[in-house]
Motif scaffolding. Structure first.
Motif, PDB file in Angstrom:
ATOM      1  N   LEU A 210       0.819  -1.207   0.000  1.00 35.81           N
ATOM      2  CA  LEU A 210       0.000   0.000   0.000  1.00 35.81           C
ATOM      3  C   LEU A 210       0.852   1.257   0.000  1.00 35.81           C
ATOM      4  N   ASN A 211       2.157   1.102  -0.009  1.00 37.01           N
ATOM      5  CA  ASN A 211       3.070   2.236   0.022  1.00 37.01           C
ATOM      6  C   ASN A 211       2.960   3.040  -1.272  1.00 37.01           C
ATOM      7  N   GLY A 212       2.741   4.336  -1.133  1.00 41.18           N
ATOM      8  CA  GLY A 212       2.635   5.206  -2.294  1.00 41.18           C
ATOM      9  C   GLY A 212       1.293   5.149  -2.994  1.00 41.18           C
ATOM     10  N   ARG A 213       0.336   4.442  -2.434  1.00 41.93           N
ATOM     11  CA  ARG A 213      -0.982   4.338  -3.044  1.00 41.93           C
ATOM     12  C   ARG A 213      -2.006   5.093  -2.202  1.00 41.93           C
ATOM     13  N   GLY A 214      -3.077   5.519  -2.847  1.00 41.58           N
ATOM     14  CA  GLY A 214      -4.060   6.311  -2.112  1.00 41.58           C
ATOM     15  C   GLY A 214      -5.360   6.448  -2.866  1.00 41.58           C
ATOM     16  N   TRP A 215      -5.851   7.701  -2.962  1.00 41.21           N
ATOM     17  CA  TRP A 215      -7.173   7.936  -3.529  1.00 41.21           C
ATOM     18  C   TRP A 215      -7.264   7.511  -4.981  1.00 41.21           C
ATOM     19  N   GLU A 216      -6.167   7.608  -5.734  1.00 41.16           N
ATOM     20  CA  GLU A 216      -6.210   7.244  -7.148  1.00 41.16           C
ATOM     21  C   GLU A 216      -6.580   5.778  -7.338  1.00 41.16           C
ATOM     22  N   GLN A 217      -6.094   4.918  -6.441  1.00 43.46           N
ATOM     23  CA  GLN A 217      -6.425   3.489  -6.513  1.00 43.46           C
ATOM     24  C   GLN A 217      -7.719   3.168  -5.765  1.00 43.46           C
ATOM     25  N   ALA A 218      -8.011   3.927  -4.710  1.00 39.93           N
ATOM     26  CA  ALA A 218      -9.205   3.655  -3.908  1.00 39.93           C
ATOM     27  C   ALA A 218     -10.490   4.012  -4.652  1.00 39.93           C
ATOM     28  N   GLY A 219     -10.431   5.026  -5.522  1.00 43.06           N
ATOM     29  CA  GLY A 219     -11.632   5.458  -6.236  1.00 43.06           C
ATOM     30  C   GLY A 219     -12.262   4.366  -7.082  1.00 43.06           C
TER      31      GLY A 219
END
Length: 354
Positions: A210-219
């Motif tokens: 999950l390092n470096g991942r966030g809203w772009e992948q969660a959307g």
């Protein structure tokens, strides 16, 4: 004269069930399952809050709350832009994997089965490395879509090859294992022949992180889960009769083959989307549903409890992975595999004794 005795039907309360009525609608609920689901919700909220507070720098819960309310402050960058998107993505990935595992294990009637067994993870990995090797994908942002496509294609191939006048669960699982081995060989060949920088990028993705991942992948993942809600409501009703043997389920009016296909497609879509968002995080889809079933003690795999258990496992594992050896961050997939391995051995031993 012969006396006829009529036995009254058992009240739902005697089976640990109760009926929830509201404005003419009624819903039959399992008492222990409802209690376990409530506890899991509280535990998930607690571990998400703890993960937002703990890290290389500690943030008080009050400051976290201020950031979540949009008031900003000195911790806006750490909490609002770094930790919270990662935590939300971890919860969504765990939810999708928990649901996918429950669906696949119900179809295969095998507690040792998971979406990884039927080639979803291997297909996603093979599609990713092929896209990188051939230069088809130039932007790293397109890799999640490639991974989802590969996972769906691999699961479809397994289903087609396993079909012989119907879908036999044992053949389905064995075919998935064989396809997974072949796809894994493609990935290993790429890692052997590729440049160091490209190999390191693929290795990091293959461990699941999950390092470096966030809203772009969660959307995209949140949209898939939201659009899957009607199908999940149908699946929750279909799981109970399908948990019986096929002949009994067919006698109850269930179209077994169509139901199995629908549950498999739903599980594969959820697993492939989660894999595309964070990489293949092993053993969550395997352990989540089984832990949920042991907690709720229901005859079938509970979908909601499986989803919450998967979300809790991923969020808690990510918290441990990024705080265990600071400042290094262990990929969450490596930690779940490290813990899930002994659990799998225990499950195998338990099945062998039975």
């Amino acid at each position: 004269m012969t006396r006829t005795t009529t036995t009254a039907p058992a009240h739902p309360r005697s089976a640990g069930l109760f009926v929830l009525r509201h404005r003419g609608l009624s819903l039959l609920l399992h008492r222990r399952s409802a209690a376990v689901t409530t506890v899991l919700l509280v535990l998930l909220a607690g571990v998400m809050l703890l993960s937002a507070c703990v890290g290389q720098s500690y943030v008080p819960p009050g400051e976290v709350w201020q950031v979540l309310r949009g008031h900003g402050g000195p911790y806006d960058l750490i909490v609002g832009e770094l930790r919270v998107p990662r935590i939300v993505l971890g919860a969504l990935v765990g939810t999708a994997l928990g649901l996918a595992g429950a669906l696949v294990q119900t179809v295969t009637r095998n507690p040792l089965a998971s979406p990884d067994v039927i080639g979803v993870g291997h297909g996603a990995a093979a599609a990713t490395v092929l896209a990188l090797a051939t230069g088809t994908v130039a932007s790293p942002g397109a890799l999640p879509a490639v991974a989802v496509t590969g996972g769906l294609a691999a699961a479809a191939l397994v289903y087609v090859l396993a079909w012989r006048h119907g879908m036999q669960p044992s053949r389905f699982v064995l075919t998935g294992v064989g396809i997974g081995v072949a796809l894994s060989a493609i990935v290993q060949l790429y890692l052997t022949e590729s440049e160091l920088a490209e190999a390191e990028q693929v290795k990091l993705w293959l461990t699941g992180s999950l390092n470096g991942r966030g809203w772009e992948q969660a959307g995209p993942l949140s949209w898939v889960l939201l659009l899957s809600l009607p199908a999940l409501v149908w699946a929750n009703r279909a799981l109970r009769p399908l948990g019986l043997d096929p002949d009994t389920a067919a006698a109850l009016g269930v179209r077994v083959q169509r139901t199995q296909l629908g549950l498999t497609v739903l599980g594969v879509v959820l697993a492939a989307t989660a894999t595309g968002a964070a990489g293949p995080i092993g053993f969550v889809a395997l352990t989540g549903p089984q832990l949920a079933r042991r907690l709720t003690r229901t005859p079938h795999l509970p979908l909601l409890a499986s989803a919450l258990t998967g979300a809790f496992i991923v969020v808690a594992a990510d918290l441990v992975a990024r705080t265990l050896v600071p400042p290094l961050e262990i990929p969450v997939g490596a930690l779940t595999s490290l813990v899930g391995g002994p659990y799998l051995l225990w499950l195998l031993g338990r099945s062998g004794r039975r």
